[in-house]
Design a protein around this motif. Structure first.
Motif: not given
Length: 294
Positions: A105-114, A120-122, A130-134, A188-191
């Protein structure tokens, strides 16, 4: 796992050579290590380590990690999870374990350090689910500084005196500006696009789990399962201890399914942190009757 074959397979995955000696008995070995495995009943094995205490600790952790991964895979199946919120993703280790465990299923990863978010995006690049939020998650939308440390120990909190004495990495680090967002503003964006979302929240924020949890606001009711690192011995200042964390999660409707040691203080044998997995009991059984033994 109730057969000899499944237990031998577990040990082989951990890098052991397994040699059957006869019915109900085997020798398990690695270079410099000898372990006897004796069957004491159809569903239980006892492992006798014949080597030093440090090696015993490593093998215990390897076995405990395997059990934790198996529990996690079972939990996602039982809850029919189709969206995992991976908070504190680092370079994607947790998400990769989910994929290896069969989760699609979907994975939404949150990582703040640029710089880490770029890695992570790579890693996630060829995985369309697999979606990444910085950003970090917290209880307020803000710009702030994070203490960037080597490995997976970057935290919005300063290291405690105990933490600095326990691990050299907690004495290092530099401040970097990052964005913090509330989960309810991103939910909402995550799902988006998922029919009938079944959401699992994983928190591993190096001391900031409670703030990230609070930031889910009213959307907590849409989360059917979760896990969090809970501290017996806080390694960061202002990090809550296990009783306070568990009480907060239980008051929001979650109940414990498992607790697994993450780190220990070798000198005193204390567990420093546990991973605790929790569910909303009313969410269990949607995909069928729960397994009685996993």
């Amino acid at each position: 796992m109730s057969s000899r074959l499944s237990r031998a397979a577990v040990l082989r995955r951990l890098g052991f050579d397994v040699t059957r000696l006869g019915p109900g008995s085997a020798v398990v070995a690695r270079p410099g290590v000898r372990v006897n495995v004796d069957r004491v009943d159809p569903d239980s094995w006892v492992v006798h380590h014949q080597h030093g205490r440090r090696q015993v600790g490593r093998e215990q952790k390897a076995l405990a990690d395997y059990i934790a991964r198996q529990h996690m895979s079972w939990l996602l199946r039982q809850l029919d999870i189709n969206c995992v919120l991976d908070v504190g993703a680092n370079v994607g280790q947790y998400a990769q374990r989910l994929r290896r465990g069969g989760y699609t299923g979907r994975i939404v990863s949150f990582e703040p350090v640029p710089a880490i978010a770029e890695q992570l995006r790579e890693t996630a690049r060829d995985d369309p689910e697999w979606v990444v939020f910085e950003c970090a998650l917290g209880d307020a939308d803000e710009e702030t500084e994070i203490n960037v440390r080597p490995g997976a120990m970057s935290s919005l909190l300063p290291s405690s005196d105990f933490g600095k004495s326990w691990h050299g990495r907690l004495r290092e680090g530099e401040a970097q500006k990052i964005s913090v967002r509330r989960l309810d503003g991103l939910f909402d964006e995550a799902i988006e696009g998922i029919r009938d979302p079944r959401v699992y929240l994983k928190l591993d924020t190096q001391g900031y789990d409670m703030q990230a949890f609070a930031g889910a606001g009213d959307r907590l009711s849409e989360i059917v399962g979760m896990q969090s690192e809970v501290a017996c011995v806080p390694i960061y200042d202002d990090m809550p201890r296990l009783p306070d964390q568990i009480a907060a999660y239980e008051s929001a409707g979650f109940e414990i399914t498992g607790m697994f040691p993450v780190t220990r203080h070798r000198a005193t044998m204390r567990v420093i942190e546990f991973d605790v997995t929790m569910v909303r009991t009313e969410a269990v059984g949607r995909a069928g009757a729960p397994d009685s033994d996993h």
